[in-house]
Design an enzyme around this catalytic site. Structure first.
Site, PDB file in Angstrom:
ATOM      1  N   CYS A 115      -1.036   9.180 -10.849  1.00  0.00           N
ATOM      2  CA  CYS A 115      -0.781   7.839 -11.618  1.00  0.00           C
ATOM      3  C   CYS A 115      -2.001   7.479 -13.284  1.00  0.00           C
ATOM      4  O   CYS A 115      -0.502   6.444 -14.115  1.00  0.00           O
ATOM      5  CB  CYS A 115      -0.882   6.654 -10.927  1.00  0.00           C
ATOM      6  SG  CYS A 115      -0.660   6.602  -9.460  1.00  0.00           S
ATOM      7  N   HIS A 254      -0.756  -0.011 -14.636  1.00  0.00           N
ATOM      8  CA  HIS A 254       0.543   0.851 -13.853  1.00  0.00           C
ATOM      9  C   HIS A 254       0.691  -0.194 -12.995  1.00  0.00           C
ATOM     10  O   HIS A 254      -0.184  -1.156 -12.011  1.00  0.00           O
ATOM     11  CB  HIS A 254      -0.622   1.924 -13.322  1.00  0.00           C
ATOM     12  CG  HIS A 254       0.008   2.375 -11.939  1.00  0.00           C
ATOM     13  ND1 HIS A 254       1.249   3.518 -12.277  1.00  0.00           N
ATOM     14  CD2 HIS A 254      -0.629   2.762 -10.602  1.00  0.00           C
ATOM     15  CE1 HIS A 254       1.510   4.139 -11.035  1.00  0.00           C
ATOM     16  NE2 HIS A 254       0.587   3.623  -9.932  1.00  0.00           N
ATOM     17  N   ASN A 284       5.962   1.467  -7.576  1.00  0.00           N
ATOM     18  CA  ASN A 284       5.447   3.375  -8.481  1.00  0.00           C
ATOM     19  C   ASN A 284       5.973   4.342  -8.314  1.00  0.00           C
ATOM     20  O   ASN A 284       6.081   5.031  -8.023  1.00  0.00           O
ATOM     21  CB  ASN A 284       4.023   2.980  -7.475  1.00  0.00           C
ATOM     22  CG  ASN A 284       3.155   3.593  -7.461  1.00  0.00           C
ATOM     23  OD1 ASN A 284       3.137   4.333  -7.992  1.00  0.00           O
ATOM     24  ND2 ASN A 284       2.451   4.305  -6.544  1.00  0.00           N
TER      25      ASN A 284
HETATM   26  O1  UT7 Z   1      -0.283   4.925  -7.729  1.00  0.00           O
HETATM   27  C1  UT7 Z   1      -1.606   5.008  -7.082  1.00  0.00           C
HETATM   28  C2  UT7 Z   1      -2.744   3.543  -6.328  1.00  0.00           C
HETATM   29  N1  UT7 Z   1      -1.717   3.153  -5.062  1.00  0.00           N
HETATM   30  C3  UT7 Z   1      -2.144   1.899  -4.895  1.00  0.00           C
HETATM   31  O2  UT7 Z   1      -2.951   2.168  -5.186  1.00  0.00           O
HETATM   32  C4  UT7 Z   1      -0.828   2.012  -3.401  1.00  0.00           C
HETATM   33  C5  UT7 Z   1      -2.696   1.191  -2.922  1.00  0.00           C
HETATM   34  N2  UT7 Z   1      -2.464   0.990  -1.772  1.00  0.00           N
HETATM   35  C6  UT7 Z   1      -1.566  -0.631  -1.634  1.00  0.00           C
HETATM   36  O3  UT7 Z   1      -0.745  -0.896  -2.350  1.00  0.00           O
HETATM   37  C7  UT7 Z   1      -1.385  -1.359   0.113  1.00  0.00           C
HETATM   38  O4  UT7 Z   1      -2.718  -0.480   0.810  1.00  0.00           O
HETATM   39  C8  UT7 Z   1      -0.311  -0.633   0.540  1.00  0.00           C
HETATM   40  C9  UT7 Z   1       0.606  -1.606   0.643  1.00  0.00           C
HETATM   41  C10 UT7 Z   1       0.047   0.820   1.070  1.00  0.00           C
HETATM   42  C11 UT7 Z   1      -0.595  -1.056   2.349  1.00  0.00           C
HETATM   43  O5  UT7 Z   1      -1.494  -2.477   2.178  1.00  0.00           O
HETATM   44  P1  UT7 Z   1      -2.284  -3.035   3.595  1.00  0.00           P
HETATM   45  O6  UT7 Z   1      -2.359  -4.446   3.153  1.00  0.00           O
HETATM   46  O7  UT7 Z   1      -3.967  -2.486   3.001  1.00  0.00           O
HETATM   47  O8  UT7 Z   1      -1.843  -2.833   4.800  1.00  0.00           O
HETATM   48  P2  UT7 Z   1      -2.569  -1.672   5.591  1.00  0.00           P
HETATM   49  O9  UT7 Z   1      -2.813  -0.734   4.847  1.00  0.00           O
HETATM   50  O10 UT7 Z   1      -4.155  -1.939   5.613  1.00  0.00           O
HETATM   51  O11 UT7 Z   1      -1.674  -2.064   7.133  1.00  0.00           O
HETATM   52  C12 UT7 Z   1      -1.745  -3.296   7.742  1.00  0.00           C
HETATM   53  C13 UT7 Z   1      -0.501  -3.760   8.796  1.00  0.00           C
HETATM   54  C14 UT7 Z   1      -0.593  -2.296   9.452  1.00  0.00           C
HETATM   55  O12 UT7 Z   1      -0.364  -2.454  10.787  1.00  0.00           O
HETATM   56  P3  UT7 Z   1      -1.535  -2.706  12.105  1.00  0.00           P
HETATM   57  O13 UT7 Z   1      -2.456  -1.628  12.160  1.00  0.00           O
HETATM   58  O14 UT7 Z   1      -2.680  -3.966  10.991  1.00  0.00           O
HETATM   59  O15 UT7 Z   1      -0.888  -3.284  13.184  1.00  0.00           O
HETATM   60  C15 UT7 Z   1       0.184  -1.219   9.214  1.00  0.00           C
HETATM   61  O16 UT7 Z   1       1.138  -0.425  10.404  1.00  0.00           O
HETATM   62  O17 UT7 Z   1       0.697  -3.032   8.159  1.00  0.00           O
HETATM   63  C16 UT7 Z   1       1.489  -2.182   8.381  1.00  0.00           C
HETATM   64  N3  UT7 Z   1       2.831  -1.372   7.495  1.00  0.00           N
HETATM   65  C17 UT7 Z   1       3.440  -2.093   7.727  1.00  0.00           C
HETATM   66  N4  UT7 Z   1       4.663  -2.450   8.397  1.00  0.00           N
HETATM   67  C18 UT7 Z   1       5.757  -2.932   7.554  1.00  0.00           C
HETATM   68  C19 UT7 Z   1       2.542  -0.462   6.417  1.00  0.00           C
HETATM   69  N5  UT7 Z   1       3.328  -0.514   6.138  1.00  0.00           N
HETATM   70  C20 UT7 Z   1       4.045  -1.296   6.692  1.00  0.00           C
HETATM   71  C21 UT7 Z   1       5.389  -1.483   6.365  1.00  0.00           C
HETATM   72  N6  UT7 Z   1       6.033  -2.727   7.125  1.00  0.00           N
HETATM   73  N7  UT7 Z   1       6.061  -1.402   4.978  1.00  0.00           N
END
Ligand code: UT7
Length: 327
Positions: A115, A254, A284
């Site tokens: 990225c 980004h 993204n």
């Molecule tokens: O371009 C390169 C750089 N990339 C980035 O900068 C991406 C950075 N990361 C992110 O944007 C975020 O971390 C994500 C959007 C990927 C995830 O968001 P988060 O707030 O960090 O969520 P998490 O990974 O802590 O997950 C929270 C919960 C989990 O459930 P439990 O374990 O708490 O029950 C996940 O399983 O959300 C769940 N989850 C979803 N639920 C519904 C993860 N993805 C989804 C989804 N739909 N698509």
């Protein structure tokens, strides 16, 4: 002699017509439109058809950029394409685009820093121009991320899209790139991986699809890194240019997650109107995000001649990069 600067003389972008909405993703994995919008800010993304590759999108964007200038492909000295999703390992995407453009006098190489790629490529272009070695450089960010996406993994498949953005830089004694800043944290590289040749059981175990090519990410670790580096890389590059955040007319970051942008806006102490966002439409697109966003900001009149613009990217590697441009 005044130091030469890399000045933007034309830009262009390409986005596939096919739209993948949050409603479509609800049919594919256990997710909801409400979750995706609240946690990422993304509503839809573009997906290239099966017979469209990174080099095609890069070519379309480059062709538009050239058409927006009075220069011809033969005038180009160098083509640098930033991508982590090349059509092939060799030839590189830059050579494929060089051939299609008929840019017979241009050297051509790719840059792989995910990225951050467009900023890395712009930094290299700026160095070649500052030393007087080259005068006209085409820089493209192009990605076919849908091919690398694991559409069985809800943690990542809602995030990514395809597209390409291109700019032509020319040597100028007046305006252009004022400063750039790039950096890396290889130790954090394990948080965002795609395996290619490498056999690695532990990495395979993390992948829902058990496909080596697909991308796996520790989202929350990358999210923390992203907010921190977006802020730091912006302050660092402004300091290098002898400017402060108050001198900035627009930041084009980004587009990985609206929460990263919102978090950074607060810490930077800048009005959110001065931060360009289009994540809701495209998600993204890795190295393609920044050049496409910059093109759209110019098209929409949000960036005008004479403005001071900061570009800032972060991602796989882990890597980051920023640039200040006097438009
Ligand atoms: O371009 C390169 C750089 N990339 C980035 O900068 C991406 C950075 N990361 C992110 O944007 C975020 O971390 C994500 C959007 C990927 C995830 O968001 P988060 O707030 O960090 O969520 P998490 O990974 O802590 O997950 C929270 C919960 C989990 O459930 P439990 O374990 O708490 O029950 C996940 O399983 O959300 C769940 N989850 C979803 N639920 C519904 C993860 N993805 C989804 C989804 N739909 N698509």
């Amino acid at each position: 002699m005044m130091a030469l600067k890399a000045k933007i003389v034309g830009g262009g972008y390409y986005l596939p017509d096919r739209v993948l909405t949050n409603a479509d993703l609800e049919q594919m994995v256990d997710t909801s439109d409400e979750w995706i919008v609240r946690r990422t800010g993304i509503k839809e993304r573009r997906i290239a058809d099966n017979d469209v590759y990174t080099s095609d999108m890069a070519f379309y964007a480059a062709r538009k950029a050239i058409d927006n200038t009075n220069i011809n492909p033969e005038d180009l000295d160098l083509i640098i394409i930033a991508t982590c999703t090349p059509d092939m390992y060799t030839p590189n995407v830059s050579c494929m685009v060089q051939a299609r453009l008929g840019a017979v006098n241009a050297a051509a190489f790719d840059i792989s820093s995910a990225c951050t790629g467009f900023i890395s490529a712009l930094t290299v272009a700026n160095q070649f121009i500052a030393t007087g070695y080259y005068k006209k450089v085409l820089v493209v960010g192009a990605e076919n991320l849908s091919r690398m996406t694991d559409y069985k993994d809800r943690n990542t498949c809602v995030l990514f899209g395809d597209g390409a953005g291109a700019f032509i830089f020319e040597a100028s004694e007046d305006e252009g790139v004022l400063a750039t800043e790039i950096g890396a944290d290889g130790v954090g590289g394990k948080n965002l991986t795609s395996l290619a040749f490498r056999d690695d059981e532990a990495e395979m175990a993390k992948r829902v699809s058990k496909n080596k090519q697909t991308l796996w990410m520790d989202g929350s670790e990358v999210l923390k890194f992203a907010v921190r580096t977006m802020v730091q890389a912006t302050f660092d590059v402004l300091e290098k240019a002898g400017l402060s955040i108050d001198d900035v007319d627009m930041i084009v970051p980004h587009q990985a997650n609206i929460r990263i942008i919102d978090g950074a806006v607060k810490r930077l102490g800048i009005d959110s109107e001065k931060v360009f966002v289009n994540i809701e439409k495209y998600g993204n697109m890795s190295s393609a995000c920044i050049p496409i966003a910059l093109c759209e900001a110019i098209e929409q009149g949000k960036i005008k001649k004479g403005d001071t613009v900061v570009l800032v990217g972060f991602g796989g590697g882990l890597t980051w990069g920023s640039a200040v441009i006097k438009m």
